[in-house]
Motif scaffolding. Structure first.
Motif, mmCIF file in Angstrom:
data_model
loop_
_atom_site.group_PDB
_atom_site.id
_atom_site.type_symbol
_atom_site.label_atom_id
_atom_site.label_comp_id
_atom_site.label_asym_id
_atom_site.label_seq_id
_atom_site.Cartn_x
_atom_site.Cartn_y
_atom_site.Cartn_z
ATOM 1 N N GLY A 81 6.226 2.129 1.251
ATOM 2 C CA GLY A 81 7.537 1.613 0.922
ATOM 3 C C GLY A 81 7.560 0.394 0.024
ATOM 4 N N THR A 82 6.379 -0.154 -0.319
ATOM 5 C CA THR A 82 6.318 -1.358 -1.148
ATOM 6 C C THR A 82 5.647 -1.050 -2.479
ATOM 7 N N PRO A 83 6.295 -1.347 -3.612
ATOM 8 C CA PRO A 83 5.628 -1.160 -4.902
ATOM 9 C C PRO A 83 4.312 -1.933 -4.945
ATOM 10 N N VAL A 84 3.267 -1.285 -5.435
ATOM 11 C CA VAL A 84 1.933 -1.879 -5.421
ATOM 12 C C VAL A 84 1.926 -3.241 -6.109
ATOM 13 N N GLY A 85 2.590 -3.349 -7.247
ATOM 14 C CA GLY A 85 2.580 -4.597 -7.988
ATOM 15 C C GLY A 85 3.266 -5.746 -7.282
ATOM 16 N N ASP A 86 4.096 -5.451 -6.273
ATOM 17 C CA ASP A 86 4.806 -6.511 -5.548
ATOM 18 C C ASP A 86 3.932 -7.179 -4.496
ATOM 19 N N ASP A 87 2.894 -6.480 -4.038
ATOM 20 C CA ASP A 87 2.031 -7.050 -2.992
ATOM 21 C C ASP A 87 0.654 -6.409 -3.084
ATOM 22 N N LEU A 88 -0.186 -6.960 -3.955
ATOM 23 C CA LEU A 88 -1.508 -6.384 -4.180
ATOM 24 C C LEU A 88 -2.390 -6.477 -2.939
ATOM 25 N N VAL A 89 -2.276 -7.561 -2.201
ATOM 26 C CA VAL A 89 -3.101 -7.712 -1.001
ATOM 27 C C VAL A 89 -2.786 -6.606 0.002
ATOM 28 N N ALA A 90 -1.497 -6.343 0.201
ATOM 29 C CA ALA A 90 -1.113 -5.285 1.133
ATOM 30 C C ALA A 90 -1.608 -3.930 0.652
ATOM 31 N N ALA A 91 -1.464 -3.664 -0.637
ATOM 32 C CA ALA A 91 -1.909 -2.375 -1.178
ATOM 33 C C ALA A 91 -3.414 -2.199 -1.003
ATOM 34 N N ARG A 92 -4.170 -3.268 -1.255
ATOM 35 C CA ARG A 92 -5.629 -3.165 -1.172
ATOM 36 C C ARG A 92 -6.130 -3.176 0.259
ATOM 37 N N THR A 93 -5.280 -3.592 1.174
ATOM 38 C CA THR A 93 -5.614 -3.481 2.590
ATOM 39 C C THR A 93 -5.322 -2.073 3.095
ATOM 40 N N ARG A 94 -4.217 -1.496 2.644
ATOM 41 C CA ARG A 94 -3.807 -0.183 3.129
ATOM 42 C C ARG A 94 -4.541 0.962 2.453
ATOM 43 N N VAL A 95 -5.022 0.724 1.234
ATOM 44 C CA VAL A 95 -5.733 1.764 0.490
ATOM 45 C C VAL A 95 -7.144 1.259 0.202
ATOM 46 N N GLY A 96 -8.128 1.764 0.960
ATOM 47 C CA GLY A 96 -9.516 1.383 0.749
ATOM 48 C C GLY A 96 -10.132 2.233 -0.344
ATOM 49 N N MET A 97 -10.961 1.627 -1.184
ATOM 50 C CA MET A 97 -11.542 2.334 -2.331
ATOM 51 C C MET A 97 -13.065 2.286 -2.273
ATOM 52 N N VAL A 98 -13.694 3.450 -2.432
ATOM 53 C CA VAL A 98 -15.156 3.542 -2.523
ATOM 54 C C VAL A 98 -15.481 4.157 -3.871
ATOM 55 N N PHE A 99 -16.195 3.413 -4.705
ATOM 56 C CA PHE A 99 -16.427 3.841 -6.077
ATOM 57 C C PHE A 99 -17.627 4.783 -6.189
#
Length: 254
Positions: A81-99
């Motif tokens: 419900g939150t645009p990624v650009g509005d809260d990067l910390v929340a986005a990077r907490t909720r979406v984990g990335m493995v390269f």
């Protein structure tokens, strides 16, 4: 829920490159190359989504928008419900990335110290960090191995350390970019088994690949990109016939 709406992303170089002198696959007439064009996608919590496509199709570019590593030129990306650009910390907490090359992203010499890096940057208490590290290592069958040096682990074990590092952030979704690249068959099977266990526990999985062997039978949904656009979005059981015309490595039975 990850919601992508009408996303278009162009490479930033004025010569149509990605900034490293690599040309994009599709020009739009203004000197920039378009990596993604008008992509819309909804990824529910708990879903096992396989995102497939040939090299250069836009897979890696797309998933890097999910937690703000890239920003769209047009369109929106919303996480819970939150645009990624509005809260990067929340986005990077909720979406984990493995390269694709996790060894290039390790920041510490030992397993536990590397897995702790993300939670430490959230400012959590030492007790909470230790709890998250222990839980993440147990989830990938590396409990009790926190003091081991990462550079002495096998490729499959390093992949699992990278997954544990993402899990320590307690994400809703875990995105893995070509997690089986360079792994032998036993390591592939081990990593996949751990991903399935994570999904059973409620973590959504987005697995980026150009090779559908092993994974298609376990997916809830298959999305295929071609030239920066969605070419297929369907349950795996109904996707077999369409795969014949798409440039991806598919299971032999298809």
């Amino acid at each position: 829920m990850i919601e992508v709406s009408c996303l278009t992303h162009r490479y930033g170089g004025s010569d149509g490159s990605d900034g490293n002198g690599v040309s994009g696959s599709d020009g739009d007439g203004d000197g920039a190359a378009t990596a993604l064009r008008d992509v819309s996608l909804r990824i529910p919590d708990g879903e096992f989504l396989v995102l497939a496509g040939a090299n250069g199709s836009g897979k890696s570019t797309l998933v890097r928008h999910f937690n703000g590593l890239l920003s769209p030129d047009e369109g929106t990306v919303v996480v819970d419900g939150t645009p990624v650009g509005d809260d990067l910390v929340a986005a990077r907490t909720r979406v984990g990335m493995v390269f694709q090359e996790p060894r290039d992203c390790f920041v510490a010499a030992t397993v536990a110290r590397d897995v702790a890096f993300g939670p430490e940057n959230l400012g959590l208490s030492r007790e909470e960090i230790d709890r998250r590290v222990a839980r993440a290592l147990a989830a990938v069958n590396l409990a009790g191995r926190g003091d081991e040096r990462i550079d002495r682990l096998s490729g499959g074990e390093q992949e699992r350390v990278a997954i544990a590092g993402a899990l320590a952030m307690d994400p809703d979704h875990l995105v893995l970019d070509e997690p089986f690249a360079g792994l032998d068959e036993p390591a592939r099977e081990s990593v996949l088994a751990h991903l399935l266990d994570l999904q059973e526990g409620g973590t959504g999985i987005v697995l980026v690949t150009h090779d559908l062997r092993d994974v298609l039978d376990h997916a809830d949904r298959l999305v295929v990109l071609a030239d920066g656009e969605v070419a297929l979005d369907a349950p795996p059981a109904s996707a077999a016939d369409a795969l014949d015309d798409l440039p991806i490595r598919r299971p032999e039975r298809c």
